[in-house]
Scaffold this active site. Sequence first.
Site, mmCIF file in Angstrom:
data_model
loop_
_atom_site.group_PDB
_atom_site.id
_atom_site.type_symbol
_atom_site.label_atom_id
_atom_site.label_comp_id
_atom_site.label_asym_id
_atom_site.label_seq_id
_atom_site.Cartn_x
_atom_site.Cartn_y
_atom_site.Cartn_z
ATOM 1 N N ASN A 1 4.670 6.718 -6.876
ATOM 2 C CA ASN A 1 3.315 6.358 -6.885
ATOM 3 C C ASN A 1 3.032 7.948 -8.030
ATOM 4 O OD1 ASN A 1 0.675 6.790 -7.924
ATOM 5 N ND2 ASN A 1 -0.672 6.202 -5.857
ATOM 6 N N ASN B 1 5.735 0.797 -2.582
ATOM 7 C CA ASN B 1 4.982 2.317 -3.461
ATOM 8 C C ASN B 1 4.607 3.176 -2.543
ATOM 9 O OD1 ASN B 1 1.515 2.994 -3.921
ATOM 10 N ND2 ASN B 1 3.001 2.192 -6.089
ATOM 11 N N CYS C 1 -2.009 8.510 -8.219
ATOM 12 C CA CYS C 1 -2.555 8.636 -7.918
ATOM 13 C C CYS C 1 -3.522 9.689 -8.210
ATOM 14 C CB CYS C 1 -2.580 8.038 -6.280
ATOM 15 S SG CYS C 1 -4.474 8.176 -5.112
ATOM 16 N N LYS D 1 1.020 -0.943 0.318
ATOM 17 C CA LYS D 1 0.153 0.080 0.106
ATOM 18 C C LYS D 1 0.879 1.153 0.069
ATOM 19 C CE LYS D 1 -3.474 2.743 0.378
ATOM 20 N NZ LYS D 1 -4.729 2.380 -0.388
ATOM 21 N N GLY E 1 -4.565 -6.674 -9.181
ATOM 22 C CA GLY E 1 -5.136 -5.934 -7.788
ATOM 23 C C GLY E 1 -6.499 -6.592 -7.173
ATOM 24 N N LYS F 1 5.023 4.621 -11.318
ATOM 25 C CA LYS F 1 4.007 3.962 -11.874
ATOM 26 C C LYS F 1 3.389 4.892 -12.656
ATOM 27 C CE LYS F 1 -0.633 1.240 -10.144
ATOM 28 N NZ LYS F 1 -0.801 0.655 -8.500
HETATM 29 C C1 LIG Z 1 -8.713 -0.218 -3.138
HETATM 30 C C2 LIG Z 1 -7.557 0.498 -3.633
HETATM 31 C C3 LIG Z 1 -6.730 0.854 -3.743
HETATM 32 C C4 LIG Z 1 -5.697 1.010 -4.391
HETATM 33 N N1 LIG Z 1 -4.228 1.794 -4.023
HETATM 34 C C5 LIG Z 1 -3.481 2.318 -4.486
HETATM 35 C C6 LIG Z 1 -2.022 2.745 -3.525
HETATM 36 O O1 LIG Z 1 -1.798 3.055 -2.577
HETATM 37 N N2 LIG Z 1 -0.673 3.030 -5.053
HETATM 38 C C7 LIG Z 1 -1.211 3.084 -5.742
HETATM 39 O O2 LIG Z 1 -0.077 3.043 -6.412
HETATM 40 N N3 LIG Z 1 -2.368 1.811 -6.608
HETATM 41 C C8 LIG Z 1 -2.947 1.906 -5.770
HETATM 42 N N4 LIG Z 1 -4.404 1.288 -6.104
HETATM 43 C C9 LIG Z 1 -4.078 0.673 -7.909
HETATM 44 C C10 LIG Z 1 -3.479 -0.171 -7.968
HETATM 45 O O3 LIG Z 1 -2.276 -0.498 -7.554
HETATM 46 C C11 LIG Z 1 -3.755 -0.708 -9.808
HETATM 47 O O4 LIG Z 1 -3.078 -0.006 -10.007
HETATM 48 C C12 LIG Z 1 -5.439 -0.780 -10.054
HETATM 49 O O5 LIG Z 1 -6.145 -0.818 -9.159
HETATM 50 C C13 LIG Z 1 -5.298 -1.098 -11.767
HETATM 51 O O6 LIG Z 1 -4.873 -2.762 -11.601
HETATM 52 P P1 LIG Z 1 -6.490 -3.612 -11.380
HETATM 53 O O7 LIG Z 1 -7.816 -3.735 -12.512
HETATM 54 O O8 LIG Z 1 -6.434 -5.094 -11.126
HETATM 55 O O9 LIG Z 1 -6.858 -3.147 -10.096
HETATM 56 C C14 LIG Z 1 -5.181 0.607 -6.000
HETATM 57 C C15 LIG Z 1 -6.521 0.272 -6.152
HETATM 58 C C16 LIG Z 1 -7.437 0.268 -5.298
HETATM 59 C C17 LIG Z 1 -8.996 -1.208 -5.902
#
Ligand SMILES: Cc1cc2nc3c(=O)[nH]c(=O)nc-3n(C[C@H](O)[C@H](O)[C@H](O)COP(=O)(O)O)c2cc1C
Lengths: 304, 257
Positions: free
Chosen positions: A127, A100, A130, A46, A266, A166
Amino acid sequence: MSKSLEIEICGVKFKNPIITASGTFGYGIEYARFIDLNRLGGISVKGISLKETKGNKMPRIMETNAGMLNAIGLQNVGVERFINEKLPLLKKYDTRIIVNFWGKSIEEYVEVARILDESEIDMLEMNISCPNIKEGGIAFGTDPKMTYSVVYETKKVIKNKPLIVKLSPNVTDIKLFGKVAEEAGADAISAINTLLGMAINIETQKPYISNITGGLSGPAIKPVAIRMVYELYKTISIPIIGIGGIMNYKDVVEFYLAGASAVQIGTANFVNPEISIQIVKELEDYLKSKSIDKITDLTGKVIV
Amino acid sequence: MKGKVVNNLMLNDKYYLMEIESEEFVSKAKPGHFMMVKAQQYDYLYDPLLRRPFGVCDIERGRFKILYILIGKGTNLLSQVKVGSYIEFSEPLGNTFNFNNEKTVALVGGGVGIAPLLFLAKYLYNQDVLVDLYYGGKTEDDILLIDEFKKYCQHIEVTTENGKVGKKGIVTLPLSENIKKYGKIYACGPKRMLQATSELAIEHNIPVEVSLDERMACGMGACLGCLVYVKNDKGEIEQKRCCVEGPVFDGARIVWE
Ligand SMILES: Cc1cc2nc3c(=O)[nH]c(=O)nc-3n(C[C@H](O)[C@H](O)[C@H](O)COP(=O)(O)O)c2cc1C
Ligand SMILES: Cc1cc2nc3c(=O)[nH]c(=O)nc-3n(C[C@H](O)[C@H](O)[C@H](O)COP(=O)(O)OP(=O)(O)OC[C@H]3O[C@@H](n4cnc5c(N)ncnc54)[C@H](O)[C@@H]3O)c2cc1C
Ligand code: FES
């Protein structure tokens, strides 16, 4: 485990290319009760910041067609508590640890990176993408000049670990950002983060998420992610970690063909906590059935 | 986990009761626990995507029950599951109701919030506790499983907003009349009912535990999408995850919106 899935990114060896994506796997330990973390290629933790961050107001999540919106707001315990409380628990497992991280200013990015660089982790993942916080975050990922500065300044203080950057999909031309990050010193790229989205409740006529907009993830975004990985692969020469809507081994193969050297899983972790481990097994079987020696042989091999 | 559906009974236009066979689940489930259920039976369909949280309503000899109300995509799919087919669900998740040998307790429930209270009533009954039930619904359709509750409860007070079943009004009214006799109150239902119940309990200095219902994506503490705000000993407000630190919370500590 067979050697066909072993990979190396920026000198770091992974037993397989399946990494859990940041924000969808907590600090890793949340899942230890349910699955064997030793079987994962890696865990991306996270998003960590300098100080503890409380995140956005509730409600923060909503399901959409074949996907979900989230506006968690990068809630985390801060880098110090992460290193003291969470990392030792995670270190008990034989898997690669990617952290991250993010900041509200370049100085904060640099400071978090400096601290993490001295810790017992394997890689850093910056990151800049976001969509859910006002300051920093996406601002760094949607302006090429800022992308260059934050990557360049942060890279200067990182002495021991490779730096993954990222990228945000919320730009017109992702190639530009891949290139800028590479020029500024990124060792690898991960793509994509969530797509900016919104959903409205027609009964109350208000948005479902308190932040109004949120990041869209899940199978709904996969075609966008595949396209972006494909475009990046043609543009840059550093490794790409593919992310976005992966639900099974077929999706992983698709990302490889588009140009990925590893992938992150994810939202699928929410749907099935064992999914990453299942995918490892399925991938092995797929390679065997196709008589492919190494998964890396597939990178960028889409026939166009 | 996977289990065979041995019953999927339509109780009325809104509610269903599903019974699932799983020794493994039953051996771990305690009153207060919930599980994440995969609503669709085919792996390649990704809509709805997320699993749905449901409370454990009852367990008996290798089987458990969930009581659910039709809301949207997920619960509609569940209602179509055929007896004899298999569905997937997580293990029992979250914390449980606490019990400190109180002699007389009140359960306060509304709508589908009645689900976990049945399992709790049965458990307390087996500990020789005297259990009273205060059950509130909008209409007569919202009053379910009364015969089941009768097996474990001394006294049952039902209220509906239209007064067709039980007394007319809200459930905290009859509760407030008898509240002094209880050593503890357990509640599950709409937020406003839980808040009113907690406020009554605080006023009379009676411990109160409520089971909360927040939208959940993962159900296991990873996504941080299900936060509840709770006051700690020093009166500071802390963030708690409904799925891990809850769904059962001390009603006196919750910061209601
Ligand atoms: C609830 C949630 C929290 C996330 N928190 C972060 C984060 O803290 N840092 C980050 O780089 N990406 C974060 N993401 C993005 C995911 O790492 C990923 O890039 C994105 O969800 C696309 O992948 P997926 O379709 O397989 O979920 C988050 C995604 C979700 C759903
Ligand atoms: C701990 C806990 C225990 C629960 N126990 C029960 C129970 O025993 N019986 C029962 O009928 N319902 C219960 N619920 C509520 C139930 O999860 C929702 O009614 C259900 O998810 C609605 O899904 P849907 O696909 O039909 O609706 P949709 O409107 O299509 O759902 C859309 C999204 O919102 C989420 N969602 C919508 N409403 C709720 C809600 N009220 N709570 C949580 N998530 C919601 C869904 O999970 C989904 O992600 C419980 C909720 C929680 C958190
Ligand atoms: S539902 Fe994901 S943390 Fe509670």
